[in-house]
Write an enzyme that holds these catalytic residues in place. Structure first.
Site, PDB file in Angstrom:
ATOM      1  N   HIS A 189      -6.355 -30.765  -9.328  1.00 23.92           N
ATOM      2  CA  HIS A 189      -6.045 -31.207  -8.215  1.00 23.92           C
ATOM      3  C   HIS A 189      -5.594 -30.452  -7.680  1.00 23.92           C
ATOM      4  CE1 HIS A 189      -5.610 -35.585  -8.752  1.00 23.92           C
ATOM      5  NE2 HIS A 189      -4.211 -35.509 -10.140  1.00 23.92           N
TER       6      HIS A 189
ATOM      7  N   ASP B  70     -10.051 -39.300 -15.683  1.00 26.10           N
ATOM      8  CA  ASP B  70      -8.642 -38.853 -15.928  1.00 26.10           C
ATOM      9  C   ASP B  70      -8.750 -40.059 -14.724  1.00 26.10           C
ATOM     10  OD1 ASP B  70      -5.724 -36.592 -15.392  1.00 26.10           O
ATOM     11  OD2 ASP B  70      -5.668 -38.599 -13.942  1.00 26.10           O
TER      12      ASP B  70
ATOM     13  N   HIS C  15      -6.686 -40.519 -11.947  1.00 26.12           N
ATOM     14  CA  HIS C  15      -6.766 -39.381 -11.047  1.00 26.12           C
ATOM     15  C   HIS C  15      -7.815 -39.172 -10.777  1.00 26.12           C
ATOM     16  CE1 HIS C  15      -2.669 -39.954 -12.185  1.00 26.12           C
ATOM     17  NE2 HIS C  15      -1.860 -40.582 -11.103  1.00 26.12           N
TER      18      HIS C  15
ATOM     19  N   ASP D 216      -4.329 -40.456 -18.497  1.00 31.73           N
ATOM     20  CA  ASP D 216      -3.302 -41.688 -18.414  1.00 31.73           C
ATOM     21  C   ASP D 216      -3.728 -42.954 -17.414  1.00 31.73           C
ATOM     22  OD1 ASP D 216      -5.050 -40.119 -16.391  1.00 31.73           O
ATOM     23  OD2 ASP D 216      -3.179 -39.630 -15.219  1.00 31.73           O
TER      24      ASP D 216
HETATM   25 ZN   LIG Z   1      -3.492 -38.115 -14.028  1.00 31.08          ZN
END
Ligand SMILES: [Zn+2]
Length: 391
Positions: A134, A170, A172, A259
């Site tokens: 990110h 991931d 996200h 995750d």
């Molecule tokens: Zn993540």
């Protein structure tokens, strides 16, 4: 085949607050489990220390003013009032002392992994502390200060001119890496994640296809929040080999955030440890066929620190290094850590089939995901057929 595990206890200083979910304990647990399972034995697998990234390596992907601000804030050890300009000092990504130095070490570790792979010293390398996907050009976000993945990809481009396929599974969306290479046709970014309609950072939809010369080189597959292994693996097997065949990378950079596991407290996906074995297997097969086996891998998200991360990433390391991991978590490892763990540590490396209750609307979730892949096919088709893509 030789493989390298990048490790340095110095990365344990990447810690925002004692109660912050991004807990470096998971790295220590994982490395000790990999060692306890004998997966670093022999002459083909080695542990390699990290080194800090240079200023030049950081400013290849970050604005110099941002790097200067991270240095200043890290030296102050607290937000002196300018944090908001740089995405720092938030609940997610607070300022912490020494943040420039330790994040530079994480970035240097992923670049070191890339150096080892691109020089041919090893075929694959894994920097568990990396995966800060990110991190934006001039802004911290979502627990990420600098973006080690983008810095390593930019290093590969600058030093070798190689074509890079970036794969991110991931939970996200890998928005930082996508954004930094959004206009670059020599870097294909592919992110499979929980839909941004339900989860941070709220992006990663199928119509985010790149811009300018890079249009068509950004692929996103947002998943229904209740996605389980079967659907995820099916989509993975459909998309990754086909995209790689079309793009013909020289190297794959792989972010292994775990995750998406059903026990993860921050997301809603329903994967089990099987996903991590299957994904790495698929990526390694593609790498072996198309790019001399070369994979530069990192960790990523993972907030079920005790129950999931050490097992998921031990399976990732076993897959990358071509080893068959046993299924018993060694007694010595359990004895070493159980006293510190707030939960009972699993004794098997792999979750059992049927260990977690099935999602009641499984068929619907699978159908939604198939439609999303169809939509990606349709929207990306004119571009992909331009590459001779037949998936
Ligand atoms: Zn993540």
């Amino acid at each position: 085949m030789k493989t390298a595990l990048l490790w340095d206890p110095g990365v344990l200083e990447y810690r925002f607050r004692p109660d912050h979910p991004f807990n470096p304990k998971r790295l220590e647990l994982t490395v000790s489990l990999i060692e306890a399972m004998g997966l670093l034995d022999g002459t083909d697998h080695c542990m390699v220390p990290l080194r800090p990234a240079t200023h030049e390596e950081l400013v290849r992907v970050h604005a110099p003013e941002y790097v200067a601000a991270v240095r200043r804030l890290g030296a102050a050890g607290r937000d002196t009032g300018e944090g908001w300009r740089w995405g720092l000092g938030t609940d997610d990504t607070p300022v912490f002392p020494g943040m420039h130095d330790v994040t530079s070490l994480v970035v240097g570790g992923t670049i070191r992994a890339a150096e080892l792979v691109m020089s041919g010293e090893v075929t694959r390398a894994l920097n568990l502390a990396g995966g800060l996907h990110h991190g934006h050009r001039d802004r911290a976000s979502g627990f990420c200060v600098y973006d080690d993945l983008a810095a390593a990809i930019a290093w590969i481009r600058a030093a070798h001119g190689a074509r890079v396929m970036y794969i991110d599974y991931d939970a996200h969306h890998g928005d930082g890496v996508q954004g930094i290479f959004y206009g670059d046709p020599d870097v294909l970014t592919l992110s499979i994640h929980e839909s941004g309609r339900f989860l941070f950072p709220g992006t990663g939809f199928v119509d985010e296809l790149g811009e300018g010369e890079g249009y068509g080189y950004s692929l996103n597959l947002p998943l229904d929040p209740s996605t389980e292994d079967d659907s995820w693996i099916e989509l993975h097997r459909d998309l990754i080999p086909a995209a790689a065949e079309a793009f013909r990378p020289d190297v794959i950079v792989l972010q292994n955030g775990c995750d998406g596991h059903t026990l993860d407290p921050l997301t809603h996906l329903r994967a089990t440890t099987r996903l991590y074995e299957e994904t790495v297997r698929t990526v390694c097969e593609v790498a072996d066929r198309l790019c001399g086996g070369r994979v530069v891998a990192t960790g990523g998200g993972g907030y079920a620190v005790w129950q999931v991360v050490p097992r998921a990433w031990t399976l990732v390391w076993a897959g990358l290094s071509g080893q068959e991991a046993g299924n018993d978590v060694p007694r010595a490892w359990l004895d070493r850590w159980q006293g510190e763990s707030p939960v009972l540590l699993p004794e098997r490396l792999r979750d059992l089939p049927g260990e977690f209750p099935a999602v009641p609307r499984r068929a619907e979730v699978e159908a939604v995901n198939r439609r999303t892949l169809e939509s990606l096919r349709r929207q990306a088709l004119p571009l992909l057929s331009g590459w001779g893509m037949g998936f």
